[in-house]
Design a protein around this motif. Structure first.
Motif, PDB file in Angstrom:
ATOM      1  N   ARG A  39       0.836  -1.208   0.000  1.00  0.00           N
ATOM      2  CA  ARG A  39       0.000   0.000   0.000  1.00  0.00           C
ATOM      3  C   ARG A  39       0.871   1.258   0.000  1.00  0.00           C
ATOM      4  O   ARG A  39       0.560   2.248  -0.677  1.00  0.00           O
ATOM      5  CB  ARG A  39      -0.928   0.000   1.215  1.00  0.00           C
ATOM      6  N   ALA A  40       1.968   1.218   0.742  1.00  0.00           N
ATOM      7  CA  ALA A  40       2.846   2.392   0.817  1.00  0.00           C
ATOM      8  C   ALA A  40       3.444   2.725  -0.543  1.00  0.00           C
ATOM      9  O   ALA A  40       3.463   3.890  -0.964  1.00  0.00           O
ATOM     10  CB  ALA A  40       3.957   2.144   1.839  1.00  0.00           C
ATOM     11  N   CYS A  68       2.322   1.758  -3.499  1.00  0.00           N
ATOM     12  CA  CYS A  68       1.248   2.115  -4.429  1.00  0.00           C
ATOM     13  C   CYS A  68       0.886   3.592  -4.294  1.00  0.00           C
ATOM     14  O   CYS A  68       0.705   4.295  -5.298  1.00  0.00           O
ATOM     15  CB  CYS A  68       0.020   1.242  -4.183  1.00  0.00           C
ATOM     16  N   ASP A  69       0.783   4.064  -3.068  1.00  0.00           N
ATOM     17  CA  ASP A  69       0.508   5.489  -2.852  1.00  0.00           C
ATOM     18  C   ASP A  69       1.617   6.343  -3.451  1.00  0.00           C
ATOM     19  O   ASP A  69       1.363   7.415  -4.009  1.00  0.00           O
ATOM     20  CB  ASP A  69       0.382   5.782  -1.355  1.00  0.00           C
ATOM     21  N   GLY A 124       1.425   6.092  -7.496  1.00  0.00           N
ATOM     22  CA  GLY A 124       0.142   6.303  -8.149  1.00  0.00           C
ATOM     23  C   GLY A 124      -0.414   5.049  -8.792  1.00  0.00           C
ATOM     24  O   GLY A 124      -0.919   5.083  -9.920  1.00  0.00           O
ATOM     25  N   LYS A 148      -2.902   1.444  -8.158  1.00  0.00           N
ATOM     26  CA  LYS A 148      -3.935   0.843  -7.321  1.00  0.00           C
ATOM     27  C   LYS A 148      -3.405  -0.436  -6.682  1.00  0.00           C
ATOM     28  O   LYS A 148      -2.728  -1.241  -7.329  1.00  0.00           O
ATOM     29  CB  LYS A 148      -5.184   0.548  -8.148  1.00  0.00           C
ATOM     30  N   PHE A 149      -3.750  -0.608  -5.425  1.00  0.00           N
ATOM     31  CA  PHE A 149      -3.319  -1.766  -4.646  1.00  0.00           C
ATOM     32  C   PHE A 149      -3.674  -3.074  -5.347  1.00  0.00           C
ATOM     33  O   PHE A 149      -2.861  -3.996  -5.435  1.00  0.00           O
ATOM     34  CB  PHE A 149      -3.983  -1.685  -3.265  1.00  0.00           C
ATOM     35  N   ASN A 184       2.738   8.395 -12.063  1.00  0.00           N
ATOM     36  CA  ASN A 184       1.335   8.038 -11.855  1.00  0.00           C
ATOM     37  C   ASN A 184       1.068   6.843 -12.762  1.00  0.00           C
ATOM     38  O   ASN A 184       0.752   6.995 -13.941  1.00  0.00           O
ATOM     39  CB  ASN A 184       0.400   9.201 -12.186  1.00  0.00           C
TER      40      ASN A 184
END
Length: 413
Positions: free
Chosen positions: A76-77, A79-80, A83, A85-86, A215
């Motif tokens: 998750r880290a 992915c953020d 840009g 999606k998990f 992104n």
């Protein structure tokens, strides 16, 4: 050494203070090659060792329960950060692993071609060759990118013209930043050219994360099918950290190179467990991103690294009497440059490794020597927050000393 709080880390000046207080690099080493392997801060290494000790204390609990929690948290880290999606993304050890997963999964048909360039990373080229060798009539084709390059449109036209003349290209591997030439490709335009011709796009982004803004979902909207990157080069993670993004339309076919207990149980389960191996580095991605942000994030890091590597390159051009790789400014990698080496008669292109070894063992200098166009030898320098101009000056001196040694050895006694 005590790393202190995040505020204290942010207050450490870039350069020699950052190197001494936050990294483990030998103080006597001149290191101008961050691009190959990166460097991991002490703070992140300490976190990794704590997790390794936690695992050894309660192995079954860690392996059965904690390991998946850490995997999801660090996925998750990142992915953020990029840009993505998990649900479209998985953690992997490196870009080579990601490219392998893609090409072991894609259903090539007889006659299908894989398009690469003469700048494609050698491991990636070999993966493409291996994949195509398993299908009758399939193969790998090349676009030759030569220098100087006057504009990005030159490269876009190379792809457009080649694909218009070869309608059997099924897949194109496109570097975001090439390894051998530090060339930042016009990725968005190239993706569009490929998608207009129904060509699957695999983005080799080994040098991207931490060096350029990203992104990934937007790249997918443009037409990218796969995006894979290493994190140890420019994001300060331990070695063995990478990411693979897969467009949702390919979720059903992509599997890891190593099939294990998660087979056919969804994308994440497929990639999460691939036998017992050292996966702790992956669980330090979030801590590395924390360090990256604590020291100022992309804008602060870029301001220092970009200015430093440009100044270092200009110095080497001057003292060696050679030149930069001639490419448009917008195609320069932010933190890497290529400079042509001065004449060295004892080191033809076939002796690249010997030249790198001699620079290190004689002068304690780490440099990356490359051959971007099958011609002369160049050095690829990197700028990182622990470098200073003194590093590039010493690299320049080392090559001039080698040159002087050659001249002296050739003089009659």
């Amino acid at each position: 050494m005590n790393m202190g709080t995040a505020t204290e880390v942010k207050d450490i000046p870039f350069g020699i203070d950052m190197r001494r207080q936050c990294f483990c690099i030998d103080e006597n080493l001149v290191h101008t090659n961050n691009g190959s392997y990166g460097a991991t801060p002490r703070k992140v290494l300490q976190h990794m060792r704590r997790l390794q000790e936690d695992r050894e204390m309660l192995q079954d609990v860690f392996m059965v329960k904690n390991q998946r929690e850490y995997w999801d948290e660090n996925l998750r880290a990142v992915c953020d950060f990029i840009g993505a999606k998990f649900e479209n993304t998985v953690l992997i050890p490196n870009t080579t692993t990601g490219i392998n997963a893609v090409f072991k999964s894609l259903p090539l048909q007889p006659g299908d071609k894989i398009l690469i360039t003469n700048q494609t990373y050698n491991a990636t080229k070999n993966i493409c060759l291996e994949a195509s060798s398993k299908v009758e009539g399939s193969g790998v084709c090349h676009i030759d990118i030569t220098f100087p390059i006057q504009s990005t449109e030159e490269v876009v036209s190379l792809y457009r013209d080649y694909l218009d003349q070869h309608n059997n290209v099924k897949v194109a591997v496109i570097d975001l930043i090439s390894s051998a030439s530090a060339l930042r490709m016009p990725l968005n335009q190239l993706i569009q050219v490929c998608k207009e011709r129904d060509v699957i796009v695999v983005v080799d982004a080994a040098h991207s994360v931490g060096q350029v803004p990203l992104n990934v979902e937007q790249l997918g909207e443009l037409g990218a099918d796969f995006f894979t990157a290493s994190l140890h080069k420019w994001l300060y993670t331990p070695k063995g950290c990478g990411v693979l993004w897969i467009h949702p339309k390919h979720h059903g076919i992509v599997r890891p190179a190593i099939v294990s207990h998660g087979y056919k149980q969804g994308l994440h389960n497929n990639f999460f467990f691939q036998g017992t191996h050292e996966c702790i580095p992956l669980f330090c991605i979030g801590k590395a991103i924390e360090f990256y942000k604590d020291i100022g994030g992309l804008s602060t890091i870029a301001k220092y690294n970009s200015a430093l590597v440009a100044e270092g390159a200009a110095h080497l051009v001057k003292v060696w009497g050679t030149k930069h790789l001639e490419i448009p400014k917008e195609m320069e990698a932010p933190y890497m440059r290529l400079i042509k080496l001065p004449p060295l008669n004892n080191y033809p292109p076939s002796e690249i490794l010997q030249l790198v070894a001699d620079i290190y063992f004689k002068y304690n200098v780490i440099g990356c020597v490359v051959q971007p166009d099958n011609g002369d030898l160049w050095v690829r320098i990197s700028g990182q927050i622990w470098n200073t101009m003194e590093d590039y000056k010493k690299l320049g001196e080392a090559l001039l000393k080698l040159q002087a040694e050659e001249k002296q050895a050739g003089e009659p006694q």
